[in-house]
Design an enzyme around this catalytic site. Structure first.
Site, PDB file in Angstrom:
ATOM      1  N   GLU A 132     -23.617 208.317  24.707  1.00 36.76           N
ATOM      2  CA  GLU A 132     -22.791 207.853  23.598  1.00 36.76           C
ATOM      3  C   GLU A 132     -23.697 207.260  22.526  1.00 36.76           C
ATOM      4  OE1 GLU A 132     -19.415 208.320  23.708  1.00 36.76           O
ATOM      5  OE2 GLU A 132     -19.885 209.318  25.588  1.00 36.76           O
ATOM      6  N   VAL A 187     -12.333 220.739  14.472  1.00 34.57           N
ATOM      7  CA  VAL A 187     -11.604 220.290  15.652  1.00 34.57           C
ATOM      8  C   VAL A 187     -11.910 218.804  15.827  1.00 34.57           C
ATOM      9  CG1 VAL A 187     -11.262 220.556  18.139  1.00 34.57           C
ATOM     10  CG2 VAL A 187     -11.853 222.549  16.762  1.00 34.57           C
ATOM     11  N   SER A 189     -10.470 215.055  17.746  1.00 30.89           N
ATOM     12  CA  SER A 189      -9.502 214.428  18.638  1.00 30.89           C
ATOM     13  C   SER A 189      -9.357 212.942  18.316  1.00 30.89           C
ATOM     14  CB  SER A 189      -9.931 214.603  20.095  1.00 30.89           C
ATOM     15  OG  SER A 189     -11.265 214.204  20.253  1.00 30.89           O
ATOM     16  N   ASN A 190     -10.447 212.349  17.884  1.00 30.80           N
ATOM     17  CA  ASN A 190     -10.444 210.911  17.648  1.00 30.80           C
ATOM     18  C   ASN A 190     -10.308 210.646  16.150  1.00 30.80           C
ATOM     19  OD1 ASN A 190     -10.715 208.198  17.914  1.00 30.80           O
ATOM     20  ND2 ASN A 190     -12.763 208.259  18.832  1.00 30.80           N
ATOM     21  N   ARG A 197     -16.196 210.179   8.415  1.00 31.15           N
ATOM     22  CA  ARG A 197     -15.896 211.608   8.465  1.00 31.15           C
ATOM     23  C   ARG A 197     -14.487 211.934   8.000  1.00 31.15           C
ATOM     24  NH1 ARG A 197     -15.877 212.958  14.975  1.00 31.15           N
ATOM     25  NH2 ARG A 197     -14.222 211.530  15.578  1.00 31.15           N
ATOM     26  N   TYR A 235     -17.880 225.444   9.884  1.00 29.36           N
ATOM     27  CA  TYR A 235     -17.268 224.484  10.799  1.00 29.36           C
ATOM     28  C   TYR A 235     -17.753 223.075  10.441  1.00 29.36           C
ATOM     29  CZ  TYR A 235     -15.847 222.019  14.982  1.00 29.36           C
ATOM     30  OH  TYR A 235     -15.266 221.125  15.835  1.00 29.36           O
ATOM     31  N   ASN A 240     -18.949 211.114  14.930  1.00 26.30           N
ATOM     32  CA  ASN A 240     -18.114 209.919  14.807  1.00 26.30           C
ATOM     33  C   ASN A 240     -18.890 208.716  14.277  1.00 26.30           C
ATOM     34  OD1 ASN A 240     -19.557 208.821  17.008  1.00 26.30           O
ATOM     35  ND2 ASN A 240     -17.986 209.418  18.489  1.00 26.30           N
ATOM     36  N   GLU A 249     -22.150 217.734  20.881  1.00 29.08           N
ATOM     37  CA  GLU A 249     -21.588 219.057  21.161  1.00 29.08           C
ATOM     38  C   GLU A 249     -20.781 219.595  19.987  1.00 29.08           C
ATOM     39  OE1 GLU A 249     -20.279 216.279  22.400  1.00 29.08           O
ATOM     40  OE2 GLU A 249     -18.233 216.478  21.619  1.00 29.08           O
ATOM     41  N   LYS A 250     -20.364 218.710  19.071  1.00 35.09           N
ATOM     42  CA  LYS A 250     -19.642 219.178  17.880  1.00 35.09           C
ATOM     43  C   LYS A 250     -20.512 220.159  17.110  1.00 35.09           C
ATOM     44  CE  LYS A 250     -17.403 214.717  17.591  1.00 35.09           C
ATOM     45  NZ  LYS A 250     -18.070 214.231  18.827  1.00 35.09           N
TER      46      LYS A 250
END
Ligand SMILES: *[C@@H]1O[C@H](CO)[C@@H](O)[C@H](O)[C@H]1NC(C)=O
Ligand SMILES: *[C@@H]1O[C@H](CO)[C@@H](O)[C@H](O)[C@H]1NC(C)=O
Ligand SMILES: *[C@@H]1O[C@H](CO)[C@@H](O)[C@H](O)[C@H]1NC(C)=O
Length: 353
Positions: A132, A187, A189-190, A197, A235, A240, A249-250
């Site tokens: 992280e 894509v 999620s958070n 961003r 893309y 974050n 991995e983004k």
């Protein structure tokens, strides 16, 4: 009382005793010599017969807790990565015998009680493991004066475990870009409306169509992710938080594995270029604002030759196979087998920011 010195000839019992000592010393030396090839940290084990077969002549690496609590088979190093010489286990019975213990930060950072509460065997390495970013790694101070090695996505970690990497192809190859019918996808999620961003996206979408997938947006099946993203020319690989070497991995998976062009927001362009050729991605900092980025993406959309240049590197380079948790642990094994010099890390927090 003085020990009784022996002035007379050795008795039968004494001869037996001498043999026994010799045997024990010899046995110890033999085990040590045999083991030291692989495992310099072992001294004479108390009794060879108590060491289960799987750990014989191996470095024992204990995983203190499974990352995020999800269990999976360990000890795949030989099979999956051709790395031998370690016994990897999450069974804490092995604590006293472990040459190294891996601590995944997220699972131990709540308080001191998450760490071993019994004395630490001498010469045991403690490895601080974290993928992280510092913004999402609380209580780093709890690690003060405990750890001997670091293991993270930071290039200057003792054990470097990135989210992805590229490798040079043995032979240059022709590369064809998958058919693209759409423009920009993301894509996420958070969703934090105050994050850099999301703010950037809010600006960008005023000037160009962006299709957003994920929680609270267009749903996207896990197994359709790559094929969906792959239809887009660009893309948004937006991290974050922004930290040195923090490229997740983004970028590696979502964008590059889907064979699209990443538009990155994260650490500096210079930092990205330590891991990938400059012409493999577009950085938001290349533009004074989101409007000009949008204009540039539209320009590339109408100029195939220019767009294709973002794939030229793929003739010489490829994305390495995605690393899973085991790949990281096996890397730790490989590292420990090189007999690294111990470190004492007074403060992980001072370095990891
Ligand atoms: C943990 O290891 C010990 C010693 O090898 C073994 O006796 C025990 O069965 C193991 N426990 C589990 C849950 O595998
Ligand atoms: C590993 O780190 C701990 C805590 O700082 C320290 O006490 C220990 O001496 C280190 N290990 C070695 C072998 O230096
Ligand atoms: C790559 O493409 C060129 C031109 O179309 C062709 O001559 C060459 O054989 C191809 N190479 C491979 C490895 O397919």
């Amino acid at each position: 009382m003085e020990p009784k010195t022996q002035k007379h000839l050795p008795s039968k019992q004494n001869i037996f005793f001498l043999f026994l000592i010799q045997f024990l010393v010899g046995f110890c030396m033999f085990s040590y010599v045999r083991l030291s090839d692989d495992a310099s940290f072992f001294l004479c084990p108390t009794s060879e017969s108590t060491v289960p077969d799987e750990a014989k002549a191996k470095l024992v690496i204990l995983l203190w807790k499974f990352p995020f609590g999800a269990e999976f088979p360990l000890d795949q190093c030989q099979e999956s990565y051709g790395i031998s010489g370690c016994y990897l286990t999450a069974n804490r019975t092995w604590y006293d015998r472990a040459d190294a213990v891996i601590f995944h930060h997220r699972d131990i950072c709540r308080d001191q009680k998450q760490l071993p509460q019994i004395a630490r065997p001498p010469n045991q390495h403690w490895i601080w493991f974290n993928l992280e970013s510092p913004s999402h790694s609380p209580n780093l101070h709890l690690m003060d004066n405990l750890m001997n090695f670091t293991m993270s996505y930071r290039l200057d970690s003792d054990i470097f475990t990135p989210y992805g990497r590229i490798e040079i192809l043995k032979e240059p190859q022709n590369f064809s870009i998958p058919v693209k019918s759409k423009l920009v996808s993301w894509v996420v999620s958070n969703w934090n409306p105050w994050s850099k961003r999301v703010k950037y996206y809010q600006e960008l979408k005023k000037h160009i169509q962006v299709d957003v997938f994920g929680r609270g947006h267009e749903p996207l099946d896990r197994d359709k992710k790559f094929s969906t993203i792959s239809q887009y020319k660009f893309y948004l690989a937006f991290e974050n938080s922004q930290h040195q070497d923090y490229i997740t991995e983004k970028f590696w998976s979502n964008a590059l594995q889907s064979t699209t062009v990443p538009v990155v927001l994260g650490t500096t362009r210079e930092n990205y270029e330590r891991f990938l050729p400059a012409e493999a991605f577009i950085h938001v900092d290349d533009f004074p604002n989101a409007q000009e980025l949008a204009a540039y993406l539209k320009l590339l959309n109408s100029d195939d030759e220019k767009y294709q240049k973002y794939f030229d590197w793929r003739r010489r380079l490829q994305i390495a196979k995605n690393g899973d948790w085991n790949s990281h642990f096996c890397k730790a094994c490989q590292y420990l087998r090189q007999k690294p010099t111990y470190r004492i890390i007074p403060s992980v927090a001072k370095w990891f920011k």
